[in-house]
Design an enzyme around this catalytic site. Structure first.
Site, PDB file in Angstrom:
ATOM      1  N   CYS A  12       8.067   3.071  19.844  1.00 57.07           N
ATOM      2  CA  CYS A  12       6.855   2.769  20.528  1.00 57.07           C
ATOM      3  C   CYS A  12       6.942   1.380  20.817  1.00 57.07           C
ATOM      4  O   CYS A  12       7.769   0.485  20.315  1.00 57.07           O
ATOM      5  CB  CYS A  12       5.545   3.198  19.870  1.00 57.07           C
ATOM      6  SG  CYS A  12       4.159   3.147  21.102  1.00 57.07           S
ATOM      7  N   CYS A  88       5.714   6.512  23.602  1.00 54.12           N
ATOM      8  CA  CYS A  88       4.806   5.990  24.515  1.00 54.12           C
ATOM      9  C   CYS A  88       5.743   5.738  25.709  1.00 54.12           C
ATOM     10  O   CYS A  88       6.917   5.678  25.823  1.00 54.12           O
ATOM     11  CB  CYS A  88       4.343   4.472  24.055  1.00 54.12           C
ATOM     12  SG  CYS A  88       5.408   2.963  23.943  1.00 54.12           S
ATOM     13  N   CYS A  96      17.141   1.065  25.712  1.00 57.48           N
ATOM     14  CA  CYS A  96      17.082   0.938  23.992  1.00 57.48           C
ATOM     15  C   CYS A  96      18.390   0.344  23.589  1.00 57.48           C
ATOM     16  O   CYS A  96      19.261   0.546  24.459  1.00 57.48           O
ATOM     17  CB  CYS A  96      16.866   2.451  23.600  1.00 57.48           C
ATOM     18  SG  CYS A  96      15.520   3.031  23.990  1.00 57.48           S
TER      19      CYS A  96
END
Length: 167
Positions: A12, A88, A96
């Site tokens: 998140c 989220c 990422c």
């Protein structure tokens, strides 16, 4: 491979509520079959008290619970993840890190209880709703025959679970 322990990282942005609750739920319900972790792209530096309360209520030892950066899990020596799940929408849209071992990736968007304003009862209902959604999805994860699924099939199943309870 029935004795395999699956490492799961919940992501998140702030790593203060949803990802923390998901970590706690999977570690308790996974009963050693899973090892859950949580992190954030921009960690808040603190765990939300209501999230910690809910984690403790299901028996999760929160002594070492903390808000942490996802870079810890992309670094050399970090546990290799079998699954990485964003909880989220902001984290799902971010770039990422590259995860070692090419884990199955999925998005399980859950409304942010931290963003809910109002009295304590209103905020508590938001946390409880997020917790319930995460728990239901984790129960579905636990029911998967992971040992018999290849990487792509496991990833597809994880992504389907992310649609459960979505509004």
């Amino acid at each position: 491979m029935e004795d395999k322990t699956y490492n799961v990282l919940f992501l998140c942005t702030g790593n203060s509520a949803r990802s923390i609750m998901a970590e706690a739920i999977l570690n308790v319900l996974g009963k050693g079959r899973f090892k859950a972790f949580s992190a954030g792209s921009n960690p808040s530096g603190r765990v939300q008290p209501m999230a910690q309360e809910l984690a403790e209520a299901i028996g999760y030892d929160t002594i070492d619970i903390r808000s942490k950066n996802w870079d810890e899990f992309a670094a050399e020596g970090a546990p290799e993840m079998d699954m990485v799940i964003t909880v989220c929408d902001n984290a799902a849209g971010e770039s990422c890190p590259v995860w070692l071992g090419h884990p199955a990736l999925a998005h399980w968007g859950v409304p942010d209880p931290v963003a809910v304003t109002g009295d304590e009862d209103t905020r508590r209902r938001a946390y409880t709703a997020a917790f319930a959604t995460l728990r239901r999805r984790i129960e579905l994860l636990l029911a998967l025959p992971l040992q018999s699924l290849d990487h792509l099939a496991a990833q597809a199943k994880l992504r389907e679970i992310g649609k459960v309870g979505a509004e």
